[in-house]
Design a protein around this motif. Structure first.
Motif, PDB file in Angstrom:
ATOM      1  N   SER A 257       0.832  -1.215   0.000  1.00 38.96           N
ATOM      2  CA  SER A 257       0.000   0.000   0.000  1.00 38.96           C
ATOM      3  C   SER A 257       0.865   1.263   0.000  1.00 38.96           C
ATOM      4  O   SER A 257       0.658   2.185   0.816  1.00 38.96           O
ATOM      5  N   ASP A 258       1.827   1.296  -0.912  1.00 37.68           N
ATOM      6  CA  ASP A 258       2.724   2.443  -1.050  1.00 37.68           C
ATOM      7  C   ASP A 258       1.920   3.740  -1.147  1.00 37.68           C
ATOM      8  O   ASP A 258       1.139   3.942  -2.076  1.00 37.68           O
ATOM      9  N   LYS A 259       2.116   4.633  -0.188  1.00 33.12           N
ATOM     10  CA  LYS A 259       1.285   5.835  -0.079  1.00 33.12           C
ATOM     11  C   LYS A 259       1.457   6.773  -1.266  1.00 33.12           C
ATOM     12  O   LYS A 259       0.488   7.378  -1.747  1.00 33.12           O
ATOM     13  N   ASP A 260       2.694   6.927  -1.730  1.00 34.79           N
ATOM     14  CA  ASP A 260       2.932   7.827  -2.856  1.00 34.79           C
ATOM     15  C   ASP A 260       2.254   7.308  -4.123  1.00 34.79           C
ATOM     16  O   ASP A 260       1.676   8.086  -4.900  1.00 34.79           O
ATOM     17  N   VAL A 262      -0.375   5.278  -4.183  1.00 30.92           N
ATOM     18  CA  VAL A 262      -1.826   5.406  -3.988  1.00 30.92           C
ATOM     19  C   VAL A 262      -2.273   6.827  -4.330  1.00 30.92           C
ATOM     20  O   VAL A 262      -3.281   7.026  -5.023  1.00 30.92           O
ATOM     21  N   LYS A 263      -1.511   7.818  -3.860  1.00 31.06           N
ATOM     22  CA  LYS A 263      -1.866   9.210  -4.173  1.00 31.06           C
ATOM     23  C   LYS A 263      -1.796   9.468  -5.664  1.00 31.06           C
ATOM     24  O   LYS A 263      -2.689  10.112  -6.244  1.00 31.06           O
ATOM     25  N   THR A 322      -8.166   3.301  -0.420  1.00 30.90           N
ATOM     26  CA  THR A 322      -8.366   4.484   0.424  1.00 30.90           C
ATOM     27  C   THR A 322      -9.511   4.382   1.416  1.00 30.90           C
ATOM     28  O   THR A 322      -9.520   5.093   2.420  1.00 30.90           O
TER      29      THR A 322
END
Length: 391
Positions: A257-260, A262-263, A322
């Motif tokens: 679930s790499d945040k960057d 996902v964004k 999300t």
């Protein structure tokens, strides 16, 4: 999720799970599979009647991938046999002497057309990789990686592929496609070229193609991401953007679930929805101009089958990543619209080409570009996502 949302997602899961086994796969297994020469026909009329025996090489690979995926998920020996037939046909007839694949061949494998793209190779590679899993045959994993490296070489070798324009440019399609191809191959190989390609494509998308000033990903930019202020350079393809979004979210999912990522993926999906969703009639339209001028393509406001499929998947991936209920509502709109206007209740499968208001523009179920790929891929992948979301 509340009880109403849970019930809705369960109903969606039931619909796609039923349709893939009772409608979509049977239509192509019965009408498309060539039991004489091997491979698959795709030029089928509304009722499955064969209109043209020319075979799309894209679809030999696409069908090989889908049939292998269906064999894995559904335990279908018939699909596994169909996948083997498509891949055998590819290996026997679909490569030219220079290693570059054809775009179309006759039913018995004689060349018809060759194009400058490497999309045929991309689809053949994912077919071989998925078949390696379904048939438990490591030889096809090796073939898939070798073909992927050949794709990379063809794209990098000066003069091997004729240029599309008489000026330097980058294209969105191949950049985003290589993310998914590499990710499919990662199921069967840990070759470092795969993650390297994913990272390279993601960097190029972020650096060159994403344009916050327009709130979109553009289909074509200059070699350093320069804005090309022409009809072609201003083109937005919302369906491609939705597809890019879920490709990136799929990578993010595999990377904890790499945040960057996902964004990045959800930003592209948000942009695509804003440009593509038709508030008046529903559905995702084909093309927009980032400056608001009339798009050049005559089909610019039509509703094609595949952007709807990509929107359904993108919204599901975004909701899973999300938990934001706006993506659940996006999914509801995309799913309900697609199922209201595209399925052919009389003859099965989906129409491919609708006018903006949802009326049928032409009723054929396939040609050299439409066939058993986007719809069954959406259904098979959505089934997995529904099950994960519903626990």
């Amino acid at each position: 999720m509340n009880s109403e949302q849970l019930a809705y997602l369960r109903s969606c899961r039931q619909r796609v799970g039923t349709d893939i086994v009772a409608d979509i796969l049977p239509f192509w297994l019965e009408n498309g599979v060539d039991k004489v020469h091997g491979g698959v026909y795709t030029c089928l009329d509304r009722d499955g009647t064969l209109m043209d025996t020319t075979k799309s090489v894209w679809f030999q690979g696409r069908w090989g991938y889908i049939a292998s995926l269906a064999a894995l998920q559904l335990g279908s020996e018939e699909c596994l046999d169909a996948a083997a037939s498509a891949i055998d046909f590819i290996e026997a007839y679909c490569f030219d002497k220079d290693g570059h694949m054809y775009f179309a061949v006759t039913e018995d494998g004689r060349p018809v057309q060759k194009r400058r793209y490497v999309f045929s190779e991309c689809f053949a590679a994912i077919a071989m990789a998925e078949y390696s899993l379904a048939a438990d045959d490591p030889e096809y994993a090796e073939k898939a990686v070798a073909l992927f490296k050949k794709i990379q070489w063809m794209l990098a070798e000066p003069g091997f592929l004729p240029p599309k324009f008489d000026f330097e440019a980058r294209g969105h399609s191949i950049t985003m496609m290589l993310i998914n191809v590499a990710n499919v191959l990662k199921q069967v190989s840990d070759d470092p070229c795969l993650d390297a390609q994913i990272d390279k494509s993601i960097h190029e998308l972020k650096t060159y193609f994403m344009k916050p000033e327009f709130g979109s990903v553009l289909e074509m930019v200059g070699p350093e991401g320069e804005f090309i202020d022409t009809l072609a350079g201003r083109t937005i393809n919302p369906g491609h953007c939705m597809e890019t979004g879920w490709f990136i979210l799929d990578i993010a999912k595999g990377r904890g679930s790499d945040k960057d990522l996902v964004k990045m993926g959800t930003t592209i999906i948000d942009w695509a929805w804003k440009w593509g969703w038709d508030e008046e009639f529903g559905g995702m339209i084909n093309f927009r101009d980032c400056k608001g001028f009339p798009p050049q393509d005559y089909s610019q406001d039509m509703k094609f089958w595949w952007p709807q499929c990509e929107s359904i998947l993108a919204a599901l991936y975004a909701y899973q990543a999300t938990g934001d209920e706006k993506y659940l509502e996006m999914h509801r709109k995309a799913f309900d619209y697609a199922y209201r206007v595209f399925p052919d209740e009389q003859y099965g499968e989906w129409y491919g080409y609708l006018h903006r208001d949802g009326t049928v523009a032409q009723p054929a179920k396939g040609n050299l570009f439409k066939g058993p790929f986007h719809i069954p891929r959406m259904m098979l992948k959505a089934t997995t996502l529904y099950d994960e979301i519903l626990g």
